[in-house]
Design an enzyme around this catalytic site. Structure first.
Site, PDB file in Angstrom:
ATOM      1  N   ARG A  14       0.833  -1.200   0.000  1.00 18.39           N
ATOM      2  CA  ARG A  14       0.000   0.000   0.000  1.00 18.39           C
ATOM      3  C   ARG A  14       0.866   1.248   0.000  1.00 18.39           C
ATOM      4  O   ARG A  14       1.986   1.239   0.498  1.00 18.39           O
ATOM      5  CB  ARG A  14      -0.890   0.065   1.263  1.00 18.39           C
ATOM      6  CG  ARG A  14      -1.815  -1.120   1.471  1.00 18.39           C
ATOM      7  CD  ARG A  14      -2.943  -1.149   0.448  1.00 18.39           C
ATOM      8  NE  ARG A  14      -3.905  -2.207   0.699  1.00 18.39           N
ATOM      9  CZ  ARG A  14      -3.805  -3.444   0.225  1.00 18.39           C
ATOM     10  NH1 ARG A  14      -2.779  -3.798  -0.519  1.00 18.39           N
ATOM     11  NH2 ARG A  14      -4.749  -4.327   0.480  1.00 18.39           N
ATOM     12  N   ASP A  64       4.217  -2.888   3.109  1.00 18.28           N
ATOM     13  CA  ASP A  64       3.380  -4.077   3.193  1.00 18.28           C
ATOM     14  C   ASP A  64       2.913  -4.125   4.637  1.00 18.28           C
ATOM     15  O   ASP A  64       3.661  -4.539   5.514  1.00 18.28           O
ATOM     16  CB  ASP A  64       4.200  -5.314   2.834  1.00 18.28           C
ATOM     17  CG  ASP A  64       3.418  -6.609   2.936  1.00 18.28           C
ATOM     18  OD1 ASP A  64       2.281  -6.591   3.475  1.00 18.28           O
ATOM     19  OD2 ASP A  64       3.937  -7.625   2.491  1.00 18.28           O
ATOM     20  N   TYR A  65       1.715  -3.655   4.923  1.00 18.19           N
ATOM     21  CA  TYR A  65       1.287  -3.503   6.309  1.00 18.19           C
ATOM     22  C   TYR A  65       0.379  -4.604   6.804  1.00 18.19           C
ATOM     23  O   TYR A  65      -0.126  -4.524   7.917  1.00 18.19           O
ATOM     24  CB  TYR A  65       0.659  -2.126   6.560  1.00 18.19           C
ATOM     25  CG  TYR A  65      -0.709  -1.898   5.981  1.00 18.19           C
ATOM     26  CD1 TYR A  65      -0.865  -1.279   4.759  1.00 18.19           C
ATOM     27  CD2 TYR A  65      -1.854  -2.283   6.671  1.00 18.19           C
ATOM     28  CE1 TYR A  65      -2.104  -1.041   4.219  1.00 18.19           C
ATOM     29  CE2 TYR A  65      -3.109  -2.045   6.149  1.00 18.19           C
ATOM     30  CZ  TYR A  65      -3.231  -1.427   4.925  1.00 18.19           C
ATOM     31  OH  TYR A  65      -4.470  -1.183   4.404  1.00 18.19           O
ATOM     32  N   HIS A  66       0.126  -5.623   6.031  1.00 17.24           N
ATOM     33  CA  HIS A  66      -0.717  -6.728   6.510  1.00 17.24           C
ATOM     34  C   HIS A  66       0.136  -7.850   7.052  1.00 17.24           C
ATOM     35  O   HIS A  66       1.216  -8.081   6.680  1.00 17.24           O
ATOM     36  CB  HIS A  66      -1.608  -7.243   5.373  1.00 17.24           C
ATOM     37  CG  HIS A  66      -2.725  -6.319   5.076  1.00 17.24           C
ATOM     38  ND1 HIS A  66      -2.784  -5.588   3.918  1.00 17.24           N
ATOM     39  CD2 HIS A  66      -3.820  -5.985   5.782  1.00 17.24           C
ATOM     40  CE1 HIS A  66      -3.884  -4.861   3.917  1.00 17.24           C
ATOM     41  NE2 HIS A  66      -4.531  -5.088   5.039  1.00 17.24           N
TER      42      HIS A  66
END
Length: 114
Positions: free
Chosen positions: A95, A112-114
């Site tokens: 994102r 990449d925050y997940h």
């Protein structure tokens, strides 16, 4: 306009209507900042380059956060650690996240925050 600015810099900052448009005022991700200003892919996933260019161009022109709502963007506000940020989809879990205030995007990050 400031007296110390060159004429070309002043003109580059003026829109046809005669005011300074909304823009990206700061980055939290050095690689994304280098890509935006210099085209360097060194600090980003090269396969994301075109998508990032499109997102950053749109973000730089956005006057309201809702200007980032377009098909495929997945624009949404974040919560928790990133409360106050908005996110748009790059690819997979990647994102571009940013804060938005007074017509300007800032603290623009790529992660990449997940």
């Amino acid at each position: 306009m400031h007296r110390h600015e060159s004429l070309s810099h002043q003109l580059a900052r003026r829109s046809p209507a005669g005011y300074i448009p909304a823009l990206i005022t700061g980055f939290a991700h050095k690689g994304l900042e280098d890509f935006f200003y210099e085209g360097s892919k060194r600090g980003i996933q090269p396969r994301h380059a075109q998508r990032l260019a499109d997102i950053l161009d749109r973000l730089d022109a956005a006057q309201h956060v809702e200007d980032m709502r377009y098909p495929g963007s997945g624009l949404h506000p974040l919560q928790g650690t990133f409360a106050g940020y908005w996110a748009v989809r790059v690819s997979g879990n990647w994102r571009v996240i940013f804060r938005f205030d007074n017509g300007n995007a800032f603290a623009v990050n790529y992660l990449d925050y997940h």
